[in-house]
Design a protein around this motif. Structure first.
Motif, PDB file in Angstrom:
ATOM      1  N   GLY A 165      35.827 109.688 -66.398  1.00 50.42           N
ATOM      2  CA  GLY A 165      36.582 108.476 -66.065  1.00 50.42           C
ATOM      3  C   GLY A 165      36.430 107.374 -67.100  1.00 50.42           C
ATOM      4  O   GLY A 165      37.404 106.741 -67.499  1.00 50.42           O
ATOM      5  N   GLY A 166      35.195 107.165 -67.560  1.00 48.61           N
ATOM      6  CA  GLY A 166      34.953 106.123 -68.547  1.00 48.61           C
ATOM      7  C   GLY A 166      35.611 106.433 -69.882  1.00 48.61           C
ATOM      8  O   GLY A 166      36.164 105.550 -70.533  1.00 48.61           O
ATOM      9  N   MET A 167      35.580 107.704 -70.266  1.00 44.76           N
ATOM     10  CA  MET A 167      36.216 108.100 -71.524  1.00 44.76           C
ATOM     11  C   MET A 167      37.724 107.914 -71.441  1.00 44.76           C
ATOM     12  O   MET A 167      38.363 107.486 -72.408  1.00 44.76           O
ATOM     13  N   LYS A 168      38.289 108.231 -70.280  1.00 44.12           N
ATOM     14  CA  LYS A 168      39.737 108.043 -70.115  1.00 44.12           C
ATOM     15  C   LYS A 168      40.108 106.584 -70.332  1.00 44.12           C
ATOM     16  O   LYS A 168      41.082 106.266 -71.030  1.00 44.12           O
ATOM     17  N   GLN A 169      39.307 105.662 -69.755  1.00 39.78           N
ATOM     18  CA  GLN A 169      39.644 104.250 -69.932  1.00 39.78           C
ATOM     19  C   GLN A 169      39.454 103.823 -71.388  1.00 39.78           C
ATOM     20  O   GLN A 169      40.168 102.956 -71.875  1.00 39.78           O
ATOM     21  N   ARG A 170      38.507 104.435 -72.076  1.00 41.00           N
ATOM     22  CA  ARG A 170      38.330 104.096 -73.488  1.00 41.00           C
ATOM     23  C   ARG A 170      39.498 104.607 -74.325  1.00 41.00           C
ATOM     24  O   ARG A 170      39.952 103.926 -75.244  1.00 41.00           O
TER      25      ARG A 170
ATOM     26  N   TYR B 106      41.434 104.012 -84.416  1.00 36.46           N
ATOM     27  CA  TYR B 106      41.149 103.376 -83.121  1.00 36.46           C
ATOM     28  C   TYR B 106      40.261 104.240 -82.241  1.00 36.46           C
ATOM     29  O   TYR B 106      39.448 103.722 -81.470  1.00 36.46           O
ATOM     30  N   LEU B 107      40.400 105.567 -82.370  1.00 32.85           N
ATOM     31  CA  LEU B 107      39.482 106.436 -81.642  1.00 32.85           C
ATOM     32  C   LEU B 107      38.066 106.251 -82.166  1.00 32.85           C
ATOM     33  O   LEU B 107      37.095 106.269 -81.411  1.00 32.85           O
TER      34      LEU B 107
ATOM     35  N   LEU C  87      35.262 107.842 -80.094  1.00 31.69           N
ATOM     36  CA  LEU C  87      35.852 109.011 -79.446  1.00 31.69           C
ATOM     37  C   LEU C  87      36.429 109.993 -80.458  1.00 31.69           C
ATOM     38  O   LEU C  87      37.183 110.882 -80.094  1.00 31.69           O
ATOM     39  N   GLU C  88      36.048 109.840 -81.750  1.00 31.00           N
ATOM     40  CA  GLU C  88      36.713 110.639 -82.774  1.00 31.00           C
ATOM     41  C   GLU C  88      36.527 112.141 -82.574  1.00 31.00           C
ATOM     42  O   GLU C  88      37.382 112.927 -82.972  1.00 31.00           O
ATOM     43  N   GLU C  89      35.429 112.534 -81.899  1.00 30.61           N
ATOM     44  CA  GLU C  89      35.217 113.971 -81.700  1.00 30.61           C
ATOM     45  C   GLU C  89      36.163 114.552 -80.659  1.00 30.61           C
ATOM     46  O   GLU C  89      36.288 115.759 -80.533  1.00 30.61           O
ATOM     47  N   TYR C  90      36.782 113.684 -79.876  1.00 32.05           N
ATOM     48  CA  TYR C  90      37.572 114.170 -78.749  1.00 32.05           C
ATOM     49  C   TYR C  90      39.068 114.140 -79.008  1.00 32.05           C
ATOM     50  O   TYR C  90      39.850 114.264 -78.083  1.00 32.05           O
TER      51      TYR C  90
END
Lengths: 262, 265
Positions: free
Chosen positions: B152-157, B133-134, B139-142
């Motif tokens: 902020g946008g990454m948090k919502q993702r 799902y990441l 967002l797999e690198e994170y």
């Protein structure tokens, strides 16, 4: 970042070096007789004498042991009461004022009662340590739980967390920063209590050596033991809570201590 | 005024997922005062549908969402998901919040793992699923990052990945982009539409912005009044992915705005 930490370390070392240098200079000016205002060298000399008389190390060991056991007991009681306060408003309302009131008492004020109840038995030390630090731990734990943002609880519920699992998965980790500060405060207050109790009712321990120094009119010993009390209290605080605190700060993104002074 | 039940849902073959049957909500404020937040509302939502609840603040749209999520119980009526009555929150109706609600004591991947059933899945399988799902959210690198290190946008993702991972029947989204800047929002509109197309999730999205509603919804339900009720319903049959600034989206938004003004005067 790394150089900043290094710089801060040198700053602190330099500060203490300066402090001792000023003390040494003041003492060598002989403004007061040296049995009232000894130099740091005299203090260290006296501590070495105490160590050679086999008084110092057993005393440190005894105080630390009493303190650690008493503190573990206080932490266990304080955490249980704190969780009860944090999750039940009736308990919180009633106990919070009581505990805030108890915190008004100087920790040494528990010693006479401890003497009356337990006499010279070791149980009395644990009593003083527990009474000194439990309320701080309980209040911090309760506040930690009550200050968990409601959104974490809502998120956990929509993600299917059963009610019984809330404690382990949300309430404990969510209140941890506050709980750790509470434990630190409890440790400090308990340490006060332990040394105060030894001052009055012991034949061994750091507090006893303080008392003995006064009896012998020996300011070097009094100051030396005071220094050791500070050093060991601080050392254990760092040793026990330092790592976990650093971990929490990194994970939660809380301000590092150095940043506050920067 | 009571709400109108949707009579036609376009394709008659559609499978109904959620049934809201005469649901109203009254809150008790102080000792004696009660406030009616929601007049009886009925609606049906089909499987795979992207429904937007829109309306001014205090119109009952968030109340309705909380009822569907199971955070609060209806005063009258009932809510059925796949024929089963909703009584408490659960991961079949996952909610995504305005503030991301990610747990700061867990890192990114542990947050996504959180909602996955512990009993059924091996820890390694849970991680693998969370990772997929990441990947879906790029967002797999994170995965090892701490929450406070994300924008902020990454948090919502991450929050979206966390909500999708347990494979809910229904995804409930409550004004999740209102705190983000425009560029990030436009990115997330595209992302959300892509996720919807790839996963065929049934989504209920709450917002007060008409343009957002017109851009995202298959069907827009307008809430208004006090107590709140559904005053208007609009089907939007534009091809996807839709662009926020597309003239046809704008036209639908304009339509919604004039409807809202009609209903208020």
């Amino acid at each position: 970042m790394k150089t900043a930490t290094k710089k801060a370390t040198w700053l602190v070392v330099g500060f203490y070096f300066l402090l001792f240098a000023v003390w040494q200079v003041l003492a060598s000016l002989r403004l007061a007789p040296d049995y009232l205002f000894p130099s740091p060298i005299q203090v260290i000399h006296r501590l070495i004498e105490l160590a050679q008389d086999h008084l110092l190390w057993p005393s440190i060991k005894t105080t630390l042991l009493r303190m650690v056991l008493g503190f573990l007991l206080a932490a266990a009681i304080g955490l249980v009461i704190g969780i009860a306060m944090g999750t039940n408003w009736v308990i919180n309302r009633t106990l919070k004022s009581l505990f805030l009131g108890l915190q008004m008492l100087p920790t040494a004020a528990w010693v006479p009662l401890s003497l009356l109840i337990f006499g010279l038995r070791d149980t009395g030390f644990y009593f003083v340590v527990v009474m000194s630090s439990t309320s701080a731990i309980a209040i911090a734990t309760a506040d930690g739980i009550l200050n968990i943002p409601p959104i974490y609880l809502r998120a956990a519920r929509t993600l299917g967390t059963p009610r019984w699992a809330m404690y382990g998965r949300v309430i404990v980790p969510g209140s941890l920063p506050n709980v750790v500060s509470g434990l630190k405060l409890g440790w400090t207050l308990g340490w006060h209590g332990a040394v105060s109790a030894e001052l009055i009712k012991s034949s061994i321990g750091l507090g006893f050596l303080l008392y003995m120094g006064r009896e012998l009119n020996d300011a070097s010993q009094v100051i030396g033991i005071m220094l050791l009390t500070i050093v060991f209290g601080l050392f254990l605080d760092r040793f026990m809570f330092g790592l976990i605190e650093a971990r929490i700060r990194r994970r939660w993104g809380l301000t590092a201590e150095e940043d506050l002074s920067a | 005024m009571t709400s109108d039940t949707p009579q036609s849902n376009g394709n008659g073959m559609a499978e109904v997922t959620l049934v809201v049957d005469g649901v109203s909500k009254t809150f008790e404020t102080n000792m004696q005062k009660t406030v009616a937040a929601l007049a009886p509302v009925s609606m049906q939502i089909n499987k795979g549908e992207f429904v937007v609840f829109v309306g001014p603040s205090g119109c009952g749209k968030s109340t309705m969402l909380n009822l569907i999520a199971g955070f609060t119980q209806p005063t009258t009526g009932k809510i059925l998901l796949d024929g089963k009555e909703v009584t408490k929150p659960g991961r079949d109706r996952l909610m995504m919040f305005q503030e991301h609600g990610l747990f700061p004591w867990l890192n990114v991947i542990d947050n996504v793992c959180y909602g996955l059933k512990r009993k059924l899945l091996h820890p390694r399988a849970r991680r693998e699923k969370a990772r997929s799902y990441l990947r879906l959210m790029h967002l797999e690198e994170y995965e090892k990052a701490n929450i406070h290190e994300l924008s902020g946008g990454m948090k919502q993702r991450v929050a979206l990945a966390r909500a999708l991972a347990p494979d809910p029947r229904l995804l409930l989204i409550d004004e999740p982009f209102s705190a983000l800047d425009t560029v990030v929002r436009l990115e997330l509109y595209a992302e959300l539409q892509r996720i919807h197309q790839e996963t065929h999730k049934t989504i209920i999205f709450v917002t007060h912005e008409m343009q957002e509603a017109a851009c995202l919804g298959d069907r827009v339900m307008m809430f208004s009044g006090s107590p709140g009720a559904v005053v208007h319903e609009l089907k939007i049959d534009l091809p996807r992915p839709r662009n926020f600034t597309d003239p046809q989206v704008q036209a639908h938004a304009q339509d919604l705005i004039s409807r809202l003004q009609e209903n208020r005067s």
